[in-house]
Write a protein that holds these residues in place. Structure first.
Motif, PDB file in Angstrom:
ATOM      1  N   UNK A 188       0.801  -1.224   0.000  1.00  0.00           N
ATOM      2  CA  UNK A 188       0.000   0.000   0.000  1.00  0.00           C
ATOM      3  C   UNK A 188       0.830   1.269   0.000  1.00  0.00           C
ATOM      4  N   UNK A 189       2.024   1.232   0.582  1.00  0.00           N
ATOM      5  CA  UNK A 189       2.844   2.429   0.763  1.00  0.00           C
ATOM      6  C   UNK A 189       4.305   2.186   0.375  1.00  0.00           C
ATOM      7  N   UNK A 190       4.578   1.778  -0.852  1.00  0.00           N
ATOM      8  CA  UNK A 190       5.963   1.460  -1.218  1.00  0.00           C
ATOM      9  C   UNK A 190       6.908   2.646  -1.098  1.00  0.00           C
ATOM     10  N   UNK A 191       6.418   3.861  -1.319  1.00  0.00           N
ATOM     11  CA  UNK A 191       7.297   5.036  -1.225  1.00  0.00           C
ATOM     12  C   UNK A 191       7.753   5.279   0.214  1.00  0.00           C
ATOM     13  N   UNK A 192       6.878   5.042   1.178  1.00  0.00           N
ATOM     14  CA  UNK A 192       7.267   5.196   2.587  1.00  0.00           C
ATOM     15  C   UNK A 192       8.361   4.198   2.952  1.00  0.00           C
TER      16      UNK A 192
END
Length: 331
Positions: free
Chosen positions: A278-282
């Protein structure tokens, strides 16, 4: 608006379960400043990106996932010039899985940033001990056990996991136990397809993707989560921690406990246990910080509204073998 605060005091070790067992995985942007390092170690981030060669990023998956769960993180890191290894994790026994990873690490020349998700956190905690090439540990909603602790004990320390809704059930209600022969507790643990979205993903992915992930999950043995930790790398190696604030597998408070105790540089992200989905950039952002990359925080560029907060903890969920029952005493 993202912010980080330093992790505070240690808490007592968990008194938990009879025969529990548990799981992992997750990713989007949000950091803002740096915090502490591992106990008794330098608080400065590893400087792998500033030298002539960047550190190798080694990614270790946990329960109910495989190395493909890191795909988007791998692409992002490779685009920035980092060598990346998304290694297999056998999910058979903690000691065996850690020995396998330790052997793999010995084949890598130069500095290493070692990243573990869920049960993968317990594996890196053991495997990195005594390896001078491992400059940073990164826990992505992962277990960070102390010596003698098991993943299942840590998962049962505080409420928050939805792996079972009946603490007296012989097998946690969200799991299927597949007998492997021999001992009654020698079982593989699968997350039920109908529970996968709720427990692993906090109902944050579309139904099609959720069904694919449930169908392709890799099981883990109950024994792997019941085996005590024998070495603790976060005591000597600087660590970073991502706490998923909607973790229904390990439980968010359990993650915070572990992050705090390890004195890790910690960020909190509004995400499920499978934050890489859901949050690969984080996830990528935190790994870059641990690698000493000077890239500006994504949160500062306005590309993310996630919250980053220092002072978390990491760990897995609760599962079990045949007479696998989860009972935790609050400490």
């Amino acid at each position: 608006m993202a912010h980080i605060r330093r992790a505070l005091a240690r808490r007592a070790l968990p008194l938990a379960v009879l025969l529990p067992a548990a799981a992992l995985l997750a990713a989007g942007p949000s950091l803002a400043s740096e915090g502490g390092g591992g106990s008794g170690s330098s608080t400065a981030p590893a400087d792998g990106a500033s030298g002539s060669a960047k550190p190798t990023i080694v990614l270790v998956h946990g329960y109910w996932a495989d190395a493909s769960g890191w795909d988007r993180i791998v692409e992002s890191l490779q685009a920035r010039g980092y060598p990346v290894v998304a290694t297999a994790n056998p999910l058979r026994s903690l000691s065996g899985d850690a020995d396998y990873l330790a052997a793999r690490l010995k084949t890598i020349e130069g500095p290493v940033v070692l990243v573990g998700h869920s049960y993968g956190g317990a594996v890196i905690t053991n495997a990195a001990a005594g390896n001078p090439n491992v400059e940073s540990l990164v826990y992505i909603a992962g277990f960070a056990p102390d010596k003698g602790e098991t993943a299942f004990q840590l998962a049962a320390k505080y409420p928050g996991s939805r792996v079972t809704d009946d603490p007296d059930a012989p097998v946690p209600t969200a799991l299927n136990a597949v007998p492997l022969g021999g001992e009654a507790t020698n079982v593989d643990l699968y997350l039920k397809p109908e529970k996968f979205g709720e427990v692993f993903l906090s109902d944050r992915l579309d139904a099609n993707r959720t069904r694919v992930l449930a169908a392709t999950q890799r099981p883990a043995t109950a024994a792997s989560g019941n085996e005590p930790t024998r070495a603790v790398a976060w005591r000597t190696i600087p660590s970073w921690y991502l706490v998923a604030t909607d973790d229904r597998t390990i439980g968010t408070d359990n993650l915070r406990f572990m992050a705090e105790r390890a004195k890790a540089t910690t960020v909190e992200v509004d995400a499920p246990h499978a934050v890489m989905e859901t949050n690969p950039a984080d996830v990528t952002e935190l790994i870059l910080r641990a690698a000493g990359d000077s890239r500006p925080s994504l949160a500062e560029t306005g590309t993310s509204g996630r919250t980053a907060v220092l002072g978390g903890a990491a760990v897995l969920a609760v599962a079990a073998g045949t007479v696998i029952t989860v009972r935790a005493r609050r400490t």
